[in-house]
Design a protein around this motif. Structure first.
Motif, mmCIF file in Angstrom:
data_model
loop_
_atom_site.group_PDB
_atom_site.id
_atom_site.type_symbol
_atom_site.label_atom_id
_atom_site.label_comp_id
_atom_site.label_asym_id
_atom_site.label_seq_id
_atom_site.Cartn_x
_atom_site.Cartn_y
_atom_site.Cartn_z
ATOM 1 N N ARG A 67 8.589 -50.143 -28.061
ATOM 2 C CA ARG A 67 9.445 -51.208 -27.238
ATOM 3 C C ARG A 67 8.466 -52.060 -26.620
ATOM 4 O O ARG A 67 7.821 -51.573 -25.808
ATOM 5 C CB ARG A 67 10.502 -50.590 -26.675
ATOM 6 N N VAL A 68 8.624 -53.283 -26.894
ATOM 7 C CA VAL A 68 7.867 -54.402 -25.982
ATOM 8 C C VAL A 68 9.004 -55.394 -25.108
ATOM 9 O O VAL A 68 9.762 -55.807 -25.813
ATOM 10 C CB VAL A 68 6.986 -55.059 -26.874
ATOM 11 N N HIS A 69 8.813 -55.401 -23.948
ATOM 12 C CA HIS A 69 9.530 -56.157 -23.145
ATOM 13 C C HIS A 69 8.704 -57.321 -22.555
ATOM 14 O O HIS A 69 7.800 -57.010 -21.887
ATOM 15 C CB HIS A 69 10.444 -55.473 -21.995
ATOM 16 N N PHE A 70 9.304 -58.566 -22.387
ATOM 17 C CA PHE A 70 8.408 -59.659 -21.810
ATOM 18 C C PHE A 70 9.311 -60.980 -21.809
ATOM 19 O O PHE A 70 10.406 -60.835 -22.151
ATOM 20 C CB PHE A 70 7.282 -59.925 -22.564
ATOM 21 N N SER A 71 8.792 -61.493 -20.786
ATOM 22 C CA SER A 71 9.534 -62.971 -20.417
ATOM 23 C C SER A 71 8.960 -64.015 -21.370
ATOM 24 O O SER A 71 7.893 -64.036 -21.725
ATOM 25 C CB SER A 71 9.085 -63.346 -18.965
ATOM 26 N N GLN A 72 9.861 -65.018 -21.825
ATOM 27 C CA GLN A 72 9.701 -65.883 -22.844
ATOM 28 C C GLN A 72 8.767 -66.986 -22.199
ATOM 29 O O GLN A 72 7.905 -67.660 -22.886
ATOM 30 C CB GLN A 72 10.980 -66.644 -23.298
ATOM 31 N N ASN A 73 9.070 -67.317 -20.941
ATOM 32 C CA ASN A 73 8.177 -68.344 -20.338
ATOM 33 C C ASN A 73 7.436 -68.086 -18.990
ATOM 34 O O ASN A 73 6.925 -69.081 -18.511
ATOM 35 C CB ASN A 73 9.293 -69.339 -19.836
ATOM 36 N N SER A 74 7.406 -66.832 -18.686
ATOM 37 C CA SER A 74 6.457 -66.429 -17.503
ATOM 38 C C SER A 74 5.096 -66.335 -17.787
ATOM 39 O O SER A 74 4.547 -65.964 -18.887
ATOM 40 C CB SER A 74 7.096 -65.052 -16.956
ATOM 41 N N SER A 92 3.451 -63.099 -18.598
ATOM 42 C CA SER A 92 3.716 -62.436 -20.116
ATOM 43 C C SER A 92 2.814 -63.201 -21.004
ATOM 44 O O SER A 92 2.873 -62.598 -22.134
ATOM 45 C CB SER A 92 5.203 -62.623 -20.475
ATOM 46 N N THR A 93 2.009 -64.191 -20.703
ATOM 47 C CA THR A 93 1.193 -64.793 -21.683
ATOM 48 C C THR A 93 0.397 -63.775 -22.579
ATOM 49 O O THR A 93 0.326 -64.121 -23.820
ATOM 50 C CB THR A 93 0.355 -66.083 -21.053
ATOM 51 N N GLY A 94 -0.492 -62.878 -21.926
ATOM 52 C CA GLY A 94 -1.246 -62.211 -22.822
ATOM 53 C C GLY A 94 -0.656 -61.174 -23.903
ATOM 54 O O GLY A 94 -0.975 -61.168 -24.965
ATOM 55 N N LEU A 95 0.683 -60.658 -23.237
ATOM 56 C CA LEU A 95 1.391 -59.880 -24.022
ATOM 57 C C LEU A 95 1.891 -60.633 -25.241
ATOM 58 O O LEU A 95 1.927 -60.208 -26.359
ATOM 59 C CB LEU A 95 2.642 -58.936 -23.327
ATOM 60 N N ARG A 96 2.572 -61.911 -25.033
ATOM 61 C CA ARG A 96 3.000 -62.718 -26.176
ATOM 62 C C ARG A 96 1.771 -63.004 -27.254
ATOM 63 O O ARG A 96 1.945 -62.999 -28.413
ATOM 64 C CB ARG A 96 3.550 -64.194 -25.551
ATOM 65 N N GLY A 141 12.313 -63.454 -16.680
ATOM 66 C CA GLY A 141 11.744 -62.593 -15.545
ATOM 67 C C GLY A 141 11.563 -61.322 -15.521
ATOM 68 O O GLY A 141 11.580 -60.569 -14.595
ATOM 69 N N VAL A 142 11.476 -60.615 -16.726
ATOM 70 C CA VAL A 142 11.147 -59.169 -16.833
ATOM 71 C C VAL A 142 9.906 -58.884 -16.556
ATOM 72 O O VAL A 142 8.854 -59.714 -17.085
ATOM 73 C CB VAL A 142 12.010 -58.350 -17.998
ATOM 74 N N GLU A 143 9.441 -57.595 -16.239
ATOM 75 C CA GLU A 143 8.190 -57.290 -16.217
ATOM 76 C C GLU A 143 7.648 -56.916 -17.637
ATOM 77 O O GLU A 143 8.333 -56.597 -18.466
ATOM 78 C CB GLU A 143 8.122 -55.749 -15.580
#
Length: 93
Positions: A14-21, A24-28, A54-56
Motif C-alpha cells: 500500500r502506498v499513501h501520499f499527497s497529490q500536491n505536497s 511527497s514528490t520523491g514517492l510520486r 495532506g497525508v504522510e
C-alpha cells in the motif's frame, strides 16, 4: 530499479501520499517510474496506491500471517525512496 518478482510471503503493498505536497514528490516520482515494472513482474500482488491531501508519504507492506511493516518516506528523493522500498520488500522471507 530493476523490477523483480517478490517472495510469496509478501501479500500486499500500500502506498499513501499527497497529490500536491512537496514532501511527497520523491514517492510520486518513484511510483511513476517503478510501478509498471513492479506490476509486470508481480501480476498477482495487490499494489494499492492512495492519494489524499495532506497525508504522510508512506509505504506499507503486508506479509504472511498479517504482519505489517511501514516506512515513512516524507521529503525523500526518488532514489532514497527506492532504497527504503527495497529494504522493506526484502523483509519478505
Amino acid at each position: 530499479m530493476s523490477a523483480r518478482a517478490f517472495s510469496k510471503s509478501l501479500k500486499e503493498l500500500r502506498v499513501h501520499f499527497s497529490q500536491n505536497s512537496p514532501a511527497s514528490t520523491g514517492l510520486r516520482d518513484f511510483i511513476v517510474k517503478a510501478y509498471p515494472g513492479l506490476k509486470k513482474s508481480n501480476p498477482g500482488l495487490p499494489i494499492l496506491i492512495r492519494e489524499a491531501s495532506g497525508v504522510e508519504s508512506r509505504i506499507i507492506a503486508r506479509f504472511e500471517q498479517g504482519r505489517e511493516r511501514k516506512v515513512v518516506v516524507d521529503s525523500l528523493s526518488a532514489s532514497e525512496v527506492e532504497q527504503k522500498f527495497n529494504a522493506l520488500v526484502s523483509e519478505a522471507k
